[in-house]
Design a protein around this motif. Structure first.
Motif, PDB file in Angstrom:
ATOM      1  N   GLN A  62       0.820  -1.212   0.000  1.00  0.00           N
ATOM      2  CA  GLN A  62       0.000   0.000   0.000  1.00  0.00           C
ATOM      3  C   GLN A  62       0.853   1.262   0.000  1.00  0.00           C
ATOM      4  O   GLN A  62       0.475   2.274  -0.568  1.00  0.00           O
ATOM      5  N   ARG A  63       2.012   1.197   0.634  1.00  0.00           N
ATOM      6  CA  ARG A  63       2.895   2.367   0.719  1.00  0.00           C
ATOM      7  C   ARG A  63       3.971   2.391  -0.369  1.00  0.00           C
ATOM      8  O   ARG A  63       4.808   3.283  -0.383  1.00  0.00           O
ATOM      9  N   GLY A  64       3.983   1.379  -1.229  1.00  0.00           N
ATOM     10  CA  GLY A  64       5.012   1.323  -2.274  1.00  0.00           C
ATOM     11  C   GLY A  64       6.381   1.006  -1.717  1.00  0.00           C
ATOM     12  O   GLY A  64       7.389   1.496  -2.210  1.00  0.00           O
ATOM     13  N   GLN A  65       6.437   0.186  -0.661  1.00  0.00           N
ATOM     14  CA  GLN A  65       7.686  -0.121   0.027  1.00  0.00           C
ATOM     15  C   GLN A  65       8.174  -1.547  -0.280  1.00  0.00           C
ATOM     16  O   GLN A  65       8.592  -2.269   0.615  1.00  0.00           O
ATOM     17  N   ILE A  66       8.104  -1.939  -1.528  1.00  0.00           N
ATOM     18  CA  ILE A  66       8.631  -3.233  -1.957  1.00  0.00           C
ATOM     19  C   ILE A  66       9.828  -2.945  -2.854  1.00  0.00           C
ATOM     20  O   ILE A  66       9.705  -2.265  -3.873  1.00  0.00           O
ATOM     21  N   TYR A  67      10.988  -3.429  -2.431  1.00  0.00           N
ATOM     22  CA  TYR A  67      12.233  -3.123  -3.124  1.00  0.00           C
ATOM     23  C   TYR A  67      12.948  -4.401  -3.547  1.00  0.00           C
ATOM     24  O   TYR A  67      12.804  -5.433  -2.911  1.00  0.00           O
ATOM     25  N   THR A  68      13.735  -4.283  -4.585  1.00  0.00           N
ATOM     26  CA  THR A  68      14.502  -5.416  -5.084  1.00  0.00           C
ATOM     27  C   THR A  68      15.977  -5.184  -4.811  1.00  0.00           C
ATOM     28  O   THR A  68      16.515  -4.111  -5.097  1.00  0.00           O
ATOM     29  N   VAL A  69      16.607  -6.210  -4.233  1.00  0.00           N
ATOM     30  CA  VAL A  69      18.034  -6.183  -3.918  1.00  0.00           C
ATOM     31  C   VAL A  69      18.733  -7.144  -4.872  1.00  0.00           C
ATOM     32  O   VAL A  69      18.209  -8.214  -5.188  1.00  0.00           O
ATOM     33  N   ASN A  70      19.915  -6.787  -5.290  1.00  0.00           N
ATOM     34  CA  ASN A  70      20.683  -7.623  -6.206  1.00  0.00           C
ATOM     35  C   ASN A  70      21.020  -8.966  -5.536  1.00  0.00           C
ATOM     36  O   ASN A  70      21.800  -9.025  -4.589  1.00  0.00           O
ATOM     37  N   ALA A  71      20.424 -10.021  -6.039  1.00  0.00           N
ATOM     38  CA  ALA A  71      20.607 -11.363  -5.465  1.00  0.00           C
ATOM     39  C   ALA A  71      22.060 -11.817  -5.552  1.00  0.00           C
ATOM     40  O   ALA A  71      22.553 -12.516  -4.663  1.00  0.00           O
ATOM     41  N   ASP A  72      22.749 -11.432  -6.619  1.00  0.00           N
ATOM     42  CA  ASP A  72      24.137 -11.848  -6.789  1.00  0.00           C
ATOM     43  C   ASP A  72      25.032 -11.293  -5.684  1.00  0.00           C
ATOM     44  O   ASP A  72      26.074 -11.855  -5.377  1.00  0.00           O
ATOM     45  N   HIS A  73      24.614 -10.207  -5.061  1.00  0.00           N
ATOM     46  CA  HIS A  73      25.408  -9.597  -3.991  1.00  0.00           C
ATOM     47  C   HIS A  73      25.005 -10.101  -2.612  1.00  0.00           C
ATOM     48  O   HIS A  73      25.864 -10.424  -1.793  1.00  0.00           O
ATOM     49  N   ILE A  74      23.704 -10.173  -2.358  1.00  0.00           N
ATOM     50  CA  ILE A  74      23.260 -10.469  -0.993  1.00  0.00           C
ATOM     51  C   ILE A  74      23.191 -11.969  -0.693  1.00  0.00           C
ATOM     52  O   ILE A  74      23.294 -12.381   0.452  1.00  0.00           O
ATOM     53  N   LEU A  75      23.028 -12.792  -1.703  1.00  0.00           N
ATOM     54  CA  LEU A  75      22.877 -14.227  -1.455  1.00  0.00           C
ATOM     55  C   LEU A  75      24.175 -15.009  -1.571  1.00  0.00           C
ATOM     56  O   LEU A  75      24.205 -16.203  -1.287  1.00  0.00           O
ATOM     57  N   ARG A  76      25.239 -14.338  -1.966  1.00  0.00           N
ATOM     58  CA  ARG A  76      26.540 -14.993  -2.104  1.00  0.00           C
ATOM     59  C   ARG A  76      27.559 -14.279  -1.237  1.00  0.00           C
ATOM     60  O   ARG A  76      28.090 -13.241  -1.627  1.00  0.00           O
ATOM     61  N   PRO A  77      27.800 -14.801  -0.039  1.00  0.00           N
ATOM     62  CA  PRO A  77      28.757 -14.135   0.850  1.00  0.00           C
ATOM     63  C   PRO A  77      30.108 -13.942   0.170  1.00  0.00           C
ATOM     64  O   PRO A  77      30.632 -14.843  -0.454  1.00  0.00           O
ATOM     65  N   GLY A  78      30.617 -12.768   0.270  1.00  0.00           N
ATOM     66  CA  GLY A  78      31.900 -12.434  -0.335  1.00  0.00           C
ATOM     67  C   GLY A  78      32.062 -10.928  -0.333  1.00  0.00           C
ATOM     68  O   GLY A  78      31.297 -10.204   0.312  1.00  0.00           O
ATOM     69  N   PRO A  79      33.015 -10.430  -1.079  1.00  0.00           N
ATOM     70  CA  PRO A  79      33.294  -8.993  -1.087  1.00  0.00           C
ATOM     71  C   PRO A  79      32.103  -8.143  -1.537  1.00  0.00           C
ATOM     72  O   PRO A  79      31.957  -7.005  -1.105  1.00  0.00           O
TER      73      PRO A  79
END
Length: 106
Positions: A62-79
């Motif tokens: 309702q507030r437009g607070q759905i965001y997309t995060v880059n999966a390649d960065h957040i789901l793969r621990p590393g630099p």
């Protein structure tokens, strides 16, 4: 790891106790938690359009607070996790500013 990033950015993962690292909540679980903000991941390599109907009736939708995060960065621990953290912090700051706007408008 994801919960730690969200926490470091001043947020709280309402699904932090989920049994899997990558957790896709059901519509019922989303309705029960009714989060203010939804962060979902998507790959930049093979992006696909998510099913938006699962978010109907949620405060975040309702507030437009759905965001997309880059999966390649957040789901793969590393630099690149630092890049994900920067993105998450920016998105949560943006959501907080919008929430303050909505609160002031009421």
């Amino acid at each position: 790891m994801i919960s730690q990033v969200i926490s470091a950015c001043g947020g709280q993962n309402v699904f932090a106790s989920a049994p899997a690292l990558v957790f896709q909540p059901s519509r019922e679980q989303l309705l029960q938690q009714n989060p203010d903000v939804i962060l979902r991941s998507a790959s930049t390599v093979s992006p696909r359009k998510p099913d938006e109907s699962v978010y109907e009736g949620l405060a975040a939708k309702q507030r437009g607070q759905i965001y997309t995060v880059n999966a390649d960065h957040i789901l793969r621990p590393g630099p690149r996790l630092a890049d994900a953290a920067e993105q998450v912090c920016h998105l949560l700051d943006q959501a907080r500013q919008a929430k303050n706007y909505f609160s002031a408008a009421q």
